[in-house]
Enzyme design. Structure first.
Site, mmCIF file in Angstrom:
data_model
loop_
_atom_site.group_PDB
_atom_site.id
_atom_site.type_symbol
_atom_site.label_atom_id
_atom_site.label_comp_id
_atom_site.label_asym_id
_atom_site.label_seq_id
_atom_site.Cartn_x
_atom_site.Cartn_y
_atom_site.Cartn_z
ATOM 1 N N ARG A 47 12.024 9.138 -5.315
ATOM 2 C CA ARG A 47 11.947 9.377 -3.868
ATOM 3 C C ARG A 47 13.275 9.039 -3.195
ATOM 4 O O ARG A 47 13.687 9.716 -2.248
ATOM 5 C CB ARG A 47 10.818 8.540 -3.256
ATOM 6 C CG ARG A 47 10.662 8.813 -1.773
ATOM 7 C CD ARG A 47 9.418 8.202 -1.179
ATOM 8 N NE ARG A 47 9.438 6.758 -1.269
ATOM 9 C CZ ARG A 47 8.395 5.988 -0.986
ATOM 10 N NH1 ARG A 47 7.255 6.533 -0.625
ATOM 11 N NH2 ARG A 47 8.479 4.687 -1.071
ATOM 12 N N ARG A 97 15.033 7.160 1.746
ATOM 13 C CA ARG A 97 14.409 6.177 2.646
ATOM 14 C C ARG A 97 15.194 4.865 2.579
ATOM 15 O O ARG A 97 15.586 4.428 1.491
ATOM 16 C CB ARG A 97 12.948 5.962 2.220
ATOM 17 C CG ARG A 97 12.021 5.758 3.379
ATOM 18 C CD ARG A 97 10.591 5.762 2.928
ATOM 19 N NE ARG A 97 10.133 4.433 2.534
ATOM 20 C CZ ARG A 97 8.869 4.157 2.226
ATOM 21 N NH1 ARG A 97 7.960 5.112 2.237
ATOM 22 N NH2 ARG A 97 8.525 2.944 1.882
ATOM 23 N N ARG A 144 -1.639 -6.513 3.714
ATOM 24 C CA ARG A 144 -0.600 -6.799 2.722
ATOM 25 C C ARG A 144 -0.507 -8.286 2.405
ATOM 26 O O ARG A 144 0.342 -8.687 1.613
ATOM 27 C CB ARG A 144 0.737 -6.328 3.247
ATOM 28 C CG ARG A 144 1.163 -4.987 2.659
ATOM 29 C CD ARG A 144 2.514 -4.629 3.216
ATOM 30 N NE ARG A 144 3.244 -3.740 2.366
ATOM 31 C CZ ARG A 144 3.175 -2.421 2.421
ATOM 32 N NH1 ARG A 144 2.348 -1.835 3.247
ATOM 33 N NH2 ARG A 144 3.929 -1.698 1.635
ATOM 34 N N LYS A 155 -0.304 5.397 -2.898
ATOM 35 C CA LYS A 155 -1.241 5.248 -1.776
ATOM 36 C C LYS A 155 -1.011 6.320 -0.713
ATOM 37 O O LYS A 155 -1.929 7.034 -0.332
ATOM 38 C CB LYS A 155 -1.103 3.869 -1.105
ATOM 39 C CG LYS A 155 -1.277 2.687 -2.017
ATOM 40 C CD LYS A 155 -1.106 1.358 -1.284
ATOM 41 C CE LYS A 155 0.229 1.179 -0.585
ATOM 42 N NZ LYS A 155 1.393 1.002 -1.449
#
Ligand code: B4P
Length: 192
Positions: A127, A133, A88, A13
């Site tokens: 990632r 993250r 969400r 997204k």
């Protein structure tokens, strides 16, 4: 154009919204990015959100709605927006619907990026290695996928019932997925 991108964590997204923004010339509004900016700024809201996000859970609906209302009131959204990461859960979907009706900007497109779970896990692991993250560790990822199945997946049905849903295959190279999205958003595409 007013568009919402739907899909599991790692479905692309955020990645595709960044490209679509250039193509459509409308702002990309990512609630994940807005929250990470609050965390980075050390604001009261950021302090509240930090631990919740790191655990892979959802930040409170009230915080998110206030944040979104504020963002949508900015003049750059006059010609539309790409919403990424919101709604969400069904309460957020209802709240968004009511908010957009109130400001006279109803949603036009809801696009779901469909990607199998094994690939989601693989992408997020990639990632994690590249960016580190806080919520990309295996335990939080498991939680995020669980939250997606139980709370966010019903939002897909919400948009299907409103006749606004288009499903796009999110597997493939970035350019390939981007071209599928552009095609799905062309005026002749089937929505339903
Ligand atoms: P988000 O920031 O929305 O995180 P995300 O769902 O993981 O998706 P993201 O958009 O970042 O990743 P993408 O799939 O593009 O949310 C983070 C947290 O914020 C939530 O867990 C929650 O705590 C909180 N939050 C946010 N919104 C909220 C709300 N409305 N209510 C309550 N809480 C909220 O990309 C993932 C990886 O895949 C990237 O590395 C990318 O490079 C790669 N990738 C993408 N497309 C690919 C492709 N085609 N091929 C190969 N790799 C690809």
């Amino acid at each position: 154009m007013r568009l919402v991108l739907l899909g599991a964590p790692g479905s692309g997204k955020g990645t595709q919204a960044a490209r679509l923004k250039e193509h459509l010339q409308v702002p990309h509004i990512s609630t994940g990015d807005l929250l990470r900016a609050e965390v980075a700024a050390g604001s009261k809201l950021g302090l509240e959100a930090k631990e919740v996000m790191a655990r892979g859970e959802l930040v409170s609906d009230a915080i998110l709605l206030g944040m979104l209302e504020d963002r949508l009131s900015r003049p750059d959204t006059a010609n539309g927006f790409i919403l990424d990461g919101y709604p969400r859960n069904l309460a957020q979907a209802d709240a968004l619907d009511a908010l957009l009706k109130r400001i006279g900007q109803p949603m036009e497109y809801a696009v779901q990026l469909e990607v199998p779970t094994e690939l989601l896990v693989e992408r997020i692991a990639g990632r994690a290695a590249a960016e580190g993250r806080a919520d990309d560790n295996p335990e939080s990822v498991r939680k995020r996928l669980e939250v997606y199945d139980s709370q966010t997946a019903p939002v897909i049905e919400f948009y299907r019932q409103h006749g606004q849903l288009t499903v796009v295959d999110g597997v493939g190279a970035l350019d390939e997925v981007f071209h599928r999205l552009v095609e799905a958003l062309s005026p002749t595409a089937d929505v339903g």
